[in-house]
Write a protein that holds these residues in place. Structure first.
Motif, PDB file in Angstrom:
ATOM      1  N   LEU A   1       0.823  -1.208   0.000  1.00  0.00           N
ATOM      2  CA  LEU A   1       0.000   0.000   0.000  1.00  0.00           C
ATOM      3  C   LEU A   1       0.858   1.258   0.000  1.00  0.00           C
ATOM      4  CD1 LEU A   1      -2.769  -1.018   2.580  1.00  0.00           C
ATOM      5  CD2 LEU A   1      -2.893  -1.090   0.083  1.00  0.00           C
ATOM      6  N   VAL A   2       1.921   1.259   0.795  1.00  0.00           N
ATOM      7  CA  VAL A   2       2.819   2.417   0.844  1.00  0.00           C
ATOM      8  C   VAL A   2       3.543   2.589  -0.489  1.00  0.00           C
ATOM      9  CG1 VAL A   2       4.882   3.363   1.938  1.00  0.00           C
ATOM     10  CG2 VAL A   2       3.108   2.332   3.350  1.00  0.00           C
ATOM     11  N   ASN A   3       3.995   1.496  -1.079  1.00  0.00           N
ATOM     12  CA  ASN A   3       4.664   1.579  -2.382  1.00  0.00           C
ATOM     13  C   ASN A   3       3.724   2.125  -3.455  1.00  0.00           C
ATOM     14  OD1 ASN A   3       7.062   0.591  -1.363  1.00  0.00           O
ATOM     15  ND2 ASN A   3       6.629  -1.530  -1.937  1.00  0.00           N
ATOM     16  N   PHE A   4       2.476   1.673  -3.422  1.00  0.00           N
ATOM     17  CA  PHE A   4       1.484   2.181  -4.380  1.00  0.00           C
ATOM     18  C   PHE A   4       1.253   3.675  -4.165  1.00  0.00           C
ATOM     19  CE2 PHE A   4      -2.830   3.213  -5.689  1.00  0.00           C
ATOM     20  CZ  PHE A   4      -2.885   2.663  -6.964  1.00  0.00           C
ATOM     21  N   TYR A   5       1.179   4.087  -2.902  1.00  0.00           N
ATOM     22  CA  TYR A   5       0.983   5.505  -2.598  1.00  0.00           C
ATOM     23  C   TYR A   5       2.136   6.352  -3.123  1.00  0.00           C
ATOM     24  CZ  TYR A   5       1.294   9.758   0.180  1.00  0.00           C
ATOM     25  OH  TYR A   5       1.458  11.077   0.567  1.00  0.00           O
ATOM     26  N   ARG A   6       3.354   5.899  -2.885  1.00  0.00           N
ATOM     27  CA  ARG A   6       4.509   6.698  -3.294  1.00  0.00           C
ATOM     28  C   ARG A   6       4.664   6.744  -4.812  1.00  0.00           C
ATOM     29  NH1 ARG A   6       8.840   4.617   1.333  1.00  0.00           N
ATOM     30  NH2 ARG A   6       7.973   5.903   3.029  1.00  0.00           N
ATOM     31  N   CYS A   7       4.276   5.691  -5.487  1.00  0.00           N
ATOM     32  CA  CYS A   7       4.444   5.640  -6.943  1.00  0.00           C
ATOM     33  C   CYS A   7       3.349   6.398  -7.683  1.00  0.00           C
ATOM     34  CB  CYS A   7       4.476   4.192  -7.425  1.00  0.00           C
ATOM     35  SG  CYS A   7       5.917   3.258  -6.886  1.00  0.00           S
ATOM     36  N   THR A   8       2.110   6.285  -7.220  1.00  0.00           N
ATOM     37  CA  THR A   8       0.990   6.828  -7.984  1.00  0.00           C
ATOM     38  C   THR A   8       0.368   8.082  -7.383  1.00  0.00           C
ATOM     39  OG1 THR A   8      -0.623   5.442  -6.817  1.00  0.00           O
ATOM     40  CG2 THR A   8       0.404   4.515  -8.791  1.00  0.00           C
ATOM     41  N   ILE A   9       0.626   8.362  -6.118  1.00  0.00           N
ATOM     42  CA  ILE A   9       0.010   9.527  -5.478  1.00  0.00           C
ATOM     43  C   ILE A   9       1.059  10.562  -5.069  1.00  0.00           C
ATOM     44  CG2 ILE A   9      -1.382  10.317  -3.524  1.00  0.00           C
ATOM     45  CD1 ILE A   9      -2.807   7.637  -3.580  1.00  0.00           C
ATOM     46  N   GLU A  10       2.056  10.136  -4.286  1.00  0.00           N
ATOM     47  CA  GLU A  10       3.066  11.095  -3.819  1.00  0.00           C
ATOM     48  C   GLU A  10       3.874  11.656  -4.977  1.00  0.00           C
ATOM     49  OE1 GLU A  10       5.508  10.567   0.003  1.00  0.00           O
ATOM     50  OE2 GLU A  10       6.978  10.187  -1.598  1.00  0.00           O
ATOM     51  N   SER A  11       4.141  10.848  -5.992  1.00  0.00           N
ATOM     52  CA  SER A  11       4.912  11.330  -7.136  1.00  0.00           C
ATOM     53  C   SER A  11       4.194  12.455  -7.876  1.00  0.00           C
ATOM     54  CB  SER A  11       5.193  10.169  -8.098  1.00  0.00           C
ATOM     55  OG  SER A  11       3.977   9.610  -8.570  1.00  0.00           O
ATOM     56  N   ILE A  12       2.863  12.383  -7.925  1.00  0.00           N
ATOM     57  CA  ILE A  12       2.083  13.445  -8.574  1.00  0.00           C
ATOM     58  C   ILE A  12       1.900  14.622  -7.629  1.00  0.00           C
ATOM     59  CG2 ILE A  12      -0.176  14.003  -9.550  1.00  0.00           C
ATOM     60  CD1 ILE A  12      -0.363  11.137 -10.520  1.00  0.00           C
TER      61      ILE A  12
END
Length: 244
Positions: free
Chosen positions: A111-122
């Motif tokens: 979940l954290v990896n998904f957040y950093r890749c698809t949400i935090e990066s944007i």
């Protein structure tokens, strides 16, 4: 392309456009005038709004109040309301998929990896440029997104302010180390070599921009008196420990 109109004299600005048009013609490149936009930033109190329209190959360039450049929405008043509202809307769409992963019992690490890749990066795209001049309400709206993701993932996530400060420091230190950087001269040490010389700012808009904010961050970061970089100081300490 950026041009300056000084004392209502648009000749220098027009020449820049002409040089660009000539360069494209000489290098077999075709300018798409329909996709070319003109944005004017003018804060004069006596602004009458009468600027001569720019023409490229006989076609008038459309004048806009905002446009999207490399994923960032830039407005004519240099406010970031449109940019932050667009970011918030896009991120809420991605939070839906994060919730779906939570429902199928994915691990917190995924979940954290998904957040950093698809949400935090944007969320942090060009954050060093626009976050410092966001209004308090806009900053809170962006931080609420992080708190929502934090509840979904069940893990501690870095705040946007912390990420922005970290990236500003990293960028500023790279500029300080690179003497060939055109902005290297903006980071000058005082005679005491303990702090950097503050940049003169007259407006809050300029004060919240990257360079004045970076100088403040560098001064507030613990550093060695004889080093121009905290990283360099750490290297010297490490070498000394190894020597002993």
């Amino acid at each position: 392309m950026i041009g300056l109109i000084s004392n209502n004299d648009e000749s220098a600005y027009t020449e820049e456009v002409q040089h660009l048009t000539a360069w494209c013609a000489n290098n077999d490149l075709a300018l798409n005038t329909k996709k070319t936009k003109e944005l004017i930033v003018d804060y004069r109190k006596s602004n009458d709004g009468t600027h001569t329209p720019i023409r490229i190959n006989g076609t008038e360039v459309e004048r806009v109040t905002s446009f999207k450049f490399l994923g960032v929405h830039i407005s004519e008043d240099l406010s970031w309301t449109l940019n932050t509202s667009t970011l918030t809307k896009n991120i809420h769409q991605r939070l839906f998929f994060l919730k779906r992963l939570k429902k199928i019992h994915q691990s917190p690490q995924i979940l954290v990896n998904f957040y950093r890749c698809t949400i935090e990066s944007i969320l942090t795209n060009c954050v060093t440029v626009w976050y410092g001049n966001c209004s308090v309400s806009e900053q809170k709206a962006l931080q609420r997104v992080v708190k929502t993701a934090q509840r979904i993932t069940g893990s501690s996530l870095s705040s946007i302010e912390a990420l922005q400060s970290k990236r500003c420091l990293r960028k500023a230190r790279n500029i300080v180390k690179d003497c060939s950087n055109p902005n290297h001269r903006l980071f000058t040490l005082l005679p005491s070599r303990r702090h950097y010389r503050s940049l003169c700012t007259r407006t809050s808009r300029f004060r919240g921009s990257f360079f004045p904010a970076s100088v403040t961050l560098l001064d507030s970061t613990p550093r060695c008196t004889y080093c121009t970089s905290t990283d360099l100081c750490s290297i010297y300490i490490l070498l000394l420990i190894q020597y002993l």
